[in-house]
Each structure stands twice: as C-alpha cells, then as structure tokens.
Design a protein around this motif. Structure first.
Motif, PDB file in Angstrom:
ATOM      1  N   SER A  96       1.094  -1.127  -0.155  1.00 25.42           N
ATOM      2  CA  SER A  96      -0.078   0.022   0.002  1.00 25.42           C
ATOM      3  C   SER A  96       0.879   1.149   0.082  1.00 25.42           C
ATOM      4  CB  SER A  96      -1.000  -0.063   1.166  1.00 25.42           C
ATOM      5  OG  SER A  96      -1.440   1.285   1.577  1.00 25.42           O
ATOM      6  N   ILE A  97       0.558   2.286  -0.699  1.00 29.07           N
ATOM      7  CA  ILE A  97       1.173   3.615  -0.859  1.00 29.07           C
ATOM      8  C   ILE A  97       1.093   4.134   0.847  1.00 29.07           C
ATOM      9  CG2 ILE A  97      -0.843   5.108  -1.508  1.00 29.07           C
ATOM     10  CD1 ILE A  97       0.965   6.471  -3.416  1.00 29.07           C
ATOM     11  N   HIS A  98       0.003   3.792   1.433  1.00 35.11           N
ATOM     12  CA  HIS A  98      -0.052   4.305   2.655  1.00 35.11           C
ATOM     13  C   HIS A  98       0.694   3.900   3.762  1.00 35.11           C
ATOM     14  CE1 HIS A  98      -3.501   6.537   1.074  1.00 35.11           C
ATOM     15  NE2 HIS A  98      -4.226   5.737   0.878  1.00 35.11           N
ATOM     16  N   GLN A  99       1.145   2.505   3.510  1.00 36.84           N
ATOM     17  CA  GLN A  99       1.799   1.686   4.726  1.00 36.84           C
ATOM     18  C   GLN A  99       3.248   2.020   4.698  1.00 36.84           C
ATOM     19  OE1 GLN A  99       1.172  -2.341   4.201  1.00 36.84           O
ATOM     20  NE2 GLN A  99      -0.837  -2.067   3.552  1.00 36.84           N
ATOM     21  N   SER A 100       3.712   3.033   4.041  1.00 40.44           N
ATOM     22  CA  SER A 100       5.277   3.266   3.996  1.00 40.44           C
ATOM     23  C   SER A 100       5.655   4.124   5.179  1.00 40.44           C
ATOM     24  CB  SER A 100       5.675   3.923   2.586  1.00 40.44           C
ATOM     25  OG  SER A 100       5.037   5.161   2.546  1.00 40.44           O
ATOM     26  N   SER A 130      -3.515  -0.707  12.862  1.00 40.22           N
ATOM     27  CA  SER A 130      -2.259  -0.940  11.940  1.00 40.22           C
ATOM     28  C   SER A 130      -2.499  -0.141  10.752  1.00 40.22           C
ATOM     29  CB  SER A 130      -2.214  -2.333  11.625  1.00 40.22           C
ATOM     30  OG  SER A 130      -3.281  -2.775  10.881  1.00 40.22           O
ATOM     31  N   PRO A 131      -1.410   0.307   9.972  1.00 35.62           N
ATOM     32  CA  PRO A 131      -1.489   1.148   8.846  1.00 35.62           C
ATOM     33  C   PRO A 131      -2.290   0.266   7.813  1.00 35.62           C
ATOM     34  CG  PRO A 131       0.626   1.198   9.560  1.00 35.62           C
ATOM     35  CD  PRO A 131      -0.177   0.127  10.443  1.00 35.62           C
ATOM     36  N   ALA A 132      -2.272  -1.127   7.808  1.00 37.54           N
ATOM     37  CA  ALA A 132      -3.106  -1.773   6.869  1.00 37.54           C
ATOM     38  C   ALA A 132      -4.666  -1.366   7.360  1.00 37.54           C
ATOM     39  CB  ALA A 132      -2.861  -3.222   6.742  1.00 37.54           C
ATOM     40  N   LYS A 133      -4.871  -1.796   8.378  1.00 33.43           N
ATOM     41  CA  LYS A 133      -6.326  -1.510   8.769  1.00 33.43           C
ATOM     42  C   LYS A 133      -6.978  -0.276   8.564  1.00 33.43           C
ATOM     43  CE  LYS A 133      -9.497  -2.401  12.547  1.00 33.43           C
ATOM     44  NZ  LYS A 133      -9.547  -2.657  14.043  1.00 33.43           N
ATOM     45  N   LEU A 134      -5.939   0.899   8.860  1.00 36.09           N
ATOM     46  CA  LEU A 134      -6.540   2.222   8.678  1.00 36.09           C
ATOM     47  C   LEU A 134      -6.465   2.728   7.331  1.00 36.09           C
ATOM     48  CD1 LEU A 134      -6.184   5.039  10.067  1.00 36.09           C
ATOM     49  CD2 LEU A 134      -3.842   5.297   9.248  1.00 36.09           C
ATOM     50  N   MET A 135      -5.938   1.944   6.380  1.00 41.69           N
ATOM     51  CA  MET A 135      -5.990   2.615   4.997  1.00 41.69           C
ATOM     52  C   MET A 135      -6.551   1.556   4.012  1.00 41.69           C
ATOM     53  SD  MET A 135      -4.641   5.279   5.713  1.00 41.69           S
ATOM     54  CE  MET A 135      -3.769   6.309   6.706  1.00 41.69           C
ATOM     55  N   ASP A 136      -6.971   0.283   4.261  1.00 44.23           N
ATOM     56  CA  ASP A 136      -7.411  -0.484   3.337  1.00 44.23           C
ATOM     57  C   ASP A 136      -8.771   0.041   2.739  1.00 44.23           C
ATOM     58  OD1 ASP A 136      -5.391  -2.214   3.034  1.00 44.23           O
ATOM     59  OD2 ASP A 136      -6.289  -3.667   4.247  1.00 44.23           O
ATOM     60  N   ALA A 137      -9.612   0.360   3.725  1.00 42.81           N
ATOM     61  CA  ALA A 137     -10.880   1.219   3.186  1.00 42.81           C
ATOM     62  C   ALA A 137     -10.314   2.745   3.460  1.00 42.81           C
ATOM     63  CB  ALA A 137     -12.164   0.706   4.177  1.00 42.81           C
ATOM     64  N   HIS A 138     -11.558   3.481   2.809  1.00 37.58           N
ATOM     65  CA  HIS A 138     -11.496   4.876   2.815  1.00 37.58           C
ATOM     66  C   HIS A 138     -11.327   5.293   4.587  1.00 37.58           C
ATOM     67  CE1 HIS A 138     -11.193   6.268  -1.155  1.00 37.58           C
ATOM     68  NE2 HIS A 138     -11.888   5.503  -1.506  1.00 37.58           N
ATOM     69  N   PRO A 139     -10.447   5.599   4.857  1.00 40.32           N
ATOM     70  CA  PRO A 139     -10.385   6.150   6.240  1.00 40.32           C
ATOM     71  C   PRO A 139     -11.104   7.262   6.790  1.00 40.32           C
ATOM     72  CG  PRO A 139      -8.316   6.730   5.330  1.00 40.32           C
ATOM     73  CD  PRO A 139      -9.107   6.152   4.063  1.00 40.32           C
ATOM     74  N   SER A 140     -11.784   7.424   7.866  1.00 41.67           N
ATOM     75  CA  SER A 140     -12.393   8.744   8.292  1.00 41.67           C
ATOM     76  C   SER A 140     -11.493   9.750   8.351  1.00 41.67           C
ATOM     77  CB  SER A 140     -12.953   8.433   9.582  1.00 41.67           C
ATOM     78  OG  SER A 140     -12.270   8.616  10.638  1.00 41.67           O
ATOM     79  N   TRP A 141     -11.749  11.016   8.590  1.00 39.15           N
ATOM     80  CA  TRP A 141     -10.719  12.120   8.483  1.00 39.15           C
ATOM     81  C   TRP A 141     -10.259  12.113   9.941  1.00 39.15           C
ATOM     82  CZ3 TRP A 141      -9.899  12.683   3.826  1.00 39.15           C
ATOM     83  CH2 TRP A 141     -10.774  12.982   2.955  1.00 39.15           C
ATOM     84  N   ASP A 142     -10.944  11.617  11.047  1.00 42.13           N
ATOM     85  CA  ASP A 142     -10.227  11.455  12.159  1.00 42.13           C
ATOM     86  C   ASP A 142      -8.940  10.317  12.165  1.00 42.13           C
ATOM     87  OD1 ASP A 142     -11.986  12.906  13.924  1.00 42.13           O
ATOM     88  OD2 ASP A 142     -13.321  11.472  14.146  1.00 42.13           O
ATOM     89  N   GLY A 190      -2.753  10.106  -0.924  1.00 46.55           N
ATOM     90  CA  GLY A 190      -3.743   9.043  -0.305  1.00 46.55           C
ATOM     91  C   GLY A 190      -4.860   9.841   0.211  1.00 46.55           C
ATOM     92  N   PHE A 191      -4.311  10.898   1.115  1.00 44.49           N
ATOM     93  CA  PHE A 191      -5.208  11.813   1.873  1.00 44.49           C
ATOM     94  C   PHE A 191      -6.266  12.718   0.782  1.00 44.49           C
ATOM     95  CE2 PHE A 191      -5.524  16.527   3.736  1.00 44.49           C
ATOM     96  CZ  PHE A 191      -6.427  15.944   4.739  1.00 44.49           C
ATOM     97  N   HIS A 192      -5.546  13.226  -0.161  1.00 46.64           N
ATOM     98  CA  HIS A 192      -6.024  14.039  -1.344  1.00 46.64           C
ATOM     99  C   HIS A 192      -7.155  13.149  -2.146  1.00 46.64           C
ATOM    100  CE1 HIS A 192      -4.043  17.572   0.193  1.00 46.64           C
ATOM    101  NE2 HIS A 192      -2.909  17.142  -0.488  1.00 46.64           N
ATOM    102  N   ALA A 193      -6.467  11.915  -2.487  1.00 47.59           N
ATOM    103  CA  ALA A 193      -7.361  11.129  -3.286  1.00 47.59           C
ATOM    104  C   ALA A 193      -8.674  10.724  -2.492  1.00 47.59           C
ATOM    105  CB  ALA A 193      -6.705   9.633  -3.555  1.00 47.59           C
ATOM    106  N   PRO A 240      -6.135  -0.451  -1.769  1.00 51.18           N
ATOM    107  CA  PRO A 240      -5.571   1.019  -1.750  1.00 51.18           C
ATOM    108  C   PRO A 240      -4.487   1.302  -2.970  1.00 51.18           C
ATOM    109  CG  PRO A 240      -4.189  -0.506  -0.180  1.00 51.18           C
ATOM    110  CD  PRO A 240      -5.258  -1.294  -1.147  1.00 51.18           C
ATOM    111  N   LEU A 241      -3.936   2.480  -2.721  1.00 55.50           N
ATOM    112  CA  LEU A 241      -3.097   3.016  -3.841  1.00 55.50           C
ATOM    113  C   LEU A 241      -1.735   2.194  -3.898  1.00 55.50           C
ATOM    114  CD1 LEU A 241      -4.789   5.453  -3.329  1.00 55.50           C
ATOM    115  CD2 LEU A 241      -2.869   6.766  -4.007  1.00 55.50           C
ATOM    116  N   ARG A 242      -1.383   1.923  -5.158  1.00 57.94           N
ATOM    117  CA  ARG A 242      -0.197   0.997  -5.303  1.00 57.94           C
ATOM    118  C   ARG A 242       1.123   1.793  -5.510  1.00 57.94           C
ATOM    119  NH1 ARG A 242      -4.252  -0.295  -8.436  1.00 57.94           N
ATOM    120  NH2 ARG A 242      -3.082   0.533 -10.364  1.00 57.94           N
ATOM    121  N   ARG A 243       2.277   1.403  -4.851  1.00 60.10           N
ATOM    122  CA  ARG A 243       3.391   2.222  -5.171  1.00 60.10           C
ATOM    123  C   ARG A 243       3.890   1.679  -6.440  1.00 60.10           C
ATOM    124  NH1 ARG A 243       7.269   3.770  -1.512  1.00 60.10           N
ATOM    125  NH2 ARG A 243       6.171   2.599   0.038  1.00 60.10           N
TER     126      ARG A 243
END
Length: 275
Positions: free
Chosen positions: A3-7, A21-33, A190-193, A263-266
């Motif tokens: 994931s582009i987000h996990q780095s 975990s980052p994977a759990k955080l970003m696999d689905a669209h995360p909340s703004w919180d 990822g945040f902007h996407a 999620p986004l791919r590197r």
C-alpha cells in the motif's frame, strides 16, 4: 504490491484510547479522524542536520536549484487551509479541516527539511521560481476542489523527483531525509485522493474529474521536466523515466479517487538511467 499508505509507519500507531495498524487504517477509505491521528503521530519528529552526499560541485548546484524550487512550494500551503475553514459543502467536516491543517503543517516541515538539505549543499532558499508562481496564481483563480486537484498534481511532481533523486545518491542522512519526505508525500497523495472520492458524488462529477485530472498532471509533469532538466541530467535520470514514474502515481491516484482500486499502489521501481 505494498500500500502506498503503509510506507510511513512500520508499527501500530498508538493513540490514547485507540490503536490501529496502517493496513487496517488505509485499506478502506479512512475517516478524517483517522487521517488526523496519522498526522498527529508525526508532529513531534525532529529536523535532522545532514551532510551533503558525495557528488560533483556541478551536481550540487543543479540539485540545489531544484530543491530550492520545491522548498519554495512546500513552504507556502497555509492559504488553502485558511480557505477551507470558510467553506461549507458536503464532505468538508471539522475533522477534515483539522486533518488538512496538520497536512499543511507537515508540508511546512518538509520546507524546513529541504532548507537543511540546501544548507548542506552550500545554498540558501529561493524567493522566486516561475513554476511555483504559476501554480500559486492558478490556484488563486479557481474553486477549492480545483485548487486541491492542482495541489495533488504538485504532490506527484515533488514525490517523483525526491524518489528518483534518493535512488541515485549514496546512503546517508541526505538520502534518509528525502526518503522520509517521500513516505509522507505518498500519504498526502492518499489523503487528497480520499477527499476526491468523497466529493465525486455524481456521474457528472466523475466525468469532469476524468477530464481535468490527467490534463492538469500532464501540464505539471511537463513543466517539471523542463524546470528540473539540469538536475535530472546531472544525476543520470532520464526525463522520460521521471515522466513514467509520475504518470504511475497519476493513474493510481485517479483509480483511488474513483474507487477503481484500493489501496493505492506504489509504482514499480527500475533504474532511473535504464533504457
């Protein structure tokens, strides 16, 4: 692919009362919180002092000029956060505004990091760059969603450059700073996407995005290839390779915004000087 987000975060992020975990955080669209927590977890990172990598003086000058241009852009994103505070439309919540403010603070930190890199090269910050002035002028003319689209394109331009430069220089503090900026910028993308996925509510919205996004990015990447041609050439980075690296991020950000992939791919990395 990772994931582009996990780095940016190798371990579980600990927030009082919450952990994920980052994977759990970003696999689905995360909340703004969740984005806010991610940015907060990085607020207290120090600004390291670094030494210049071993390279010819001509390479230092050309690289320094490019980093000075990016430093100018990284230091000037505060205006958009202030504008967001005054906007009232679906999807722009208090949590999003807070997360955006933390994103802006992280960009300002990048500006300080780049200033230190410039100092290590024996150079100071730049006060004017035609490409930065043009980006700023365009953003001031347009609405908030289009401003964020231009900002997301600028993230890709900088990310691709930092990434390729870091791959071409020796291991050390200078490279480590560039790599850390890259990790942050991948999260910013990822945040902007996620913002655009939230905003693209109708078929018409998605059609407009599909037209504007690649057009803006092609212009931005082409400008960067011209503006940074000397530093790319001096480090043995072919312009067409920079273009391909940036376009890989463009395509992934598009898919993520339209929810065609998650999620986004590197992008796959190859030798920047390879044919």
């Amino acid at each position: 692919a990772n994931s582009i987000h996990q780095s940016s975060m190798a371990n579980i992020v600990q927030i009082p009362g919450r952990s994920f975990s980052p994977a759990k955080l970003m696999d689905a669209h995360p909340s703004w919180d969740q984005w806010r927590y991610l940015f907060l977890a990085r607020v207290s990172r120090p600004i390291p002092q670094v030494k210049a990598p071993c390279m010819a003086e001509s390479q230092k000058r050309s690289l320094g000029r490019s980093l000075a241009i990016f430093q100018l852009g990284e230091s000037g994103e505060g205006r958009i956060a202030k504008e967001i505070m005054l906007i009232h439309q679906p999807g722009i919540t208090i949590a999003y505004r807070e997360a955006l403010g933390l994103f802006v603070a992280e960009e300002a930190r990048h500006g300080r990091l780049l200033k230190n890199l410039l100092a290590s090269l024996g150079m100071g910050p730049m006060h004017f760059a035609w490409s930065n002035t043009l980006f700023t002028w365009v953003r001031r003319l347009i609405g908030i969603r289009l401003k964020l689209l231009v900002l997301m394109a600028a993230e890709i331009v900088g990310l691709s450059f930092y990434q390729l430069v870091s791959e071409q220089i020796e291991q050390g503090g200078f490279r480590a700073v560039l790599e850390q900026i890259c990790e942050d910028e991948e999260d910013h993308l990822g945040f902007h996407a996620d913002f655009f996925h939230n905003q693209l509510r109708t078929k018409g919205d998605r059609i407009v995005f599909k037209i504007l996004w690649p057009s803006i990015c092609l212009i931005a990447i082409s400008m960067a290839c011209f503006d940074h041609r000397d530093s790319l050439r001096s480090l043995g980075i072919r312009k067409r390779f920079y273009f391909r690296r940036a376009l890989a991020y463009v395509n992934d950000a598009s898919d993520h915004s339209l929810r065609l992939s998650s999620p986004l791919r590197r992008p796959e990395r190859q030798s920047a000087s390879a044919e």
